[in-house]
Design an enzyme around this catalytic site. Sequence first.
Site, short mmCIF file in Angstrom:
data_model
loop_
_atom_site.label_atom_id
_atom_site.label_comp_id
_atom_site.label_asym_id
_atom_site.label_seq_id
_atom_site.Cartn_x
_atom_site.Cartn_y
_atom_site.Cartn_z
N ASP A 116 0.85 -1.19 0.00
CA ASP A 116 0.00 0.00 0.00
C ASP A 116 0.89 1.25 0.00
O ASP A 116 2.07 1.18 0.39
CB ASP A 116 -0.89 -0.04 1.25
CG ASP A 116 -1.64 1.24 1.48
OD1 ASP A 116 -2.34 1.69 0.56
OD2 ASP A 116 -1.53 1.80 2.60
N ILE A 117 0.34 2.38 -0.41
CA ILE A 117 1.14 3.61 -0.45
C ILE A 117 0.93 4.48 0.79
O ILE A 117 1.81 4.60 1.63
CB ILE A 117 0.87 4.42 -1.74
CG1 ILE A 117 1.38 3.65 -2.97
CG2 ILE A 117 1.56 5.79 -1.67
CD1 ILE A 117 1.15 4.35 -4.29
N ASP A 118 -0.25 5.06 0.93
CA ASP A 118 -0.49 6.03 2.00
C ASP A 118 -0.55 5.33 3.36
O ASP A 118 -1.31 4.39 3.57
CB ASP A 118 -1.79 6.79 1.74
CG ASP A 118 -1.69 7.65 0.49
OD1 ASP A 118 -1.01 8.68 0.55
OD2 ASP A 118 -2.27 7.26 -0.54
N LYS A 142 -8.47 -4.99 -3.40
CA LYS A 142 -7.04 -5.17 -3.63
C LYS A 142 -6.69 -6.66 -3.67
O LYS A 142 -5.87 -7.10 -4.47
CB LYS A 142 -6.23 -4.46 -2.55
CG LYS A 142 -6.27 -2.94 -2.61
CD LYS A 142 -5.32 -2.33 -1.59
CE LYS A 142 -5.35 -0.82 -1.63
NZ LYS A 142 -4.39 -0.19 -0.70
#
Length: 272
Positions: free
Chosen positions: A9-11, A200
């Site tokens: 994941d990014i954030d 996801k």
Amino acid sequence: MAIKMVAIDIDGTLINDQREITPRTVAAIKKASAAGVKIVLCTGRPMTGVRAYLNQLGLNDRDDEYVVSFNGALAQTTSKKVMVDDSISFNDYADWVNYCLKEGVHSQIETRDYIYTTNQDIGKYTIHESGLVSMPVRYRSLDEMARIQDQYVIAKAMMVDDKAVIDRAYADLPQELADRFSIVRSEDFYLEFMHKAVSKGSALKRLCEELNLTTTEVMALGNAQNDNSMIEFAGTGVAMGNSVPETLKVADDVTADNNHDGVAAAIEKYVF
């Protein structure tokens, strides 16, 4: 079995609270990639909000590296070959946005190129999202949206408002409408609605089938509810130290938080 894919994941996971990838994390990811491990950024963001990080990690414009965006609605190579594309129908969107208008909650949709909102008084969280993912905002009335519906694909819809406003609207959401969507909370002020088949985890599963990888060869890292499906899918599901309680419950392990190289620590522990 050796880890051959790391989904990140990014954030709140890849990047720290200053929206930066720390040097230790960059080094760990580049080392894993050089060893042949697939690094898959899995995010609620559109691709416009991912490219800068792909460039920093040396993963951009490649036929053998992948991104899952819009919480799983779109999966593609970083050279833009689309592998998964599940969008929301305009009819479902129209019913949903009318509910949002009735409830007085700000809303928006994201396509591959623009954020669209029917709120003439554009909400502060739409402006925040626009800056976060480097995507311009367009105001359109619902009848204007209907007239141009063949010109865009709705990757996801979002309630974007203060927590109490979203909590109320979500609690009152008719079951018949809720059943048409996959719904995840990515922030207190973001409630995201995707095609019913989207998550996801589902996108990661389809990607693994394409690459002939088993779940035991996958590690996934995340911190929020929209990451739970991929953490549960992966053979090694890792929650960040800053994760919400629901994510901590489904993880196999917990690493350091996003401000203390949690991604790097997990890669060093499980990949090398």
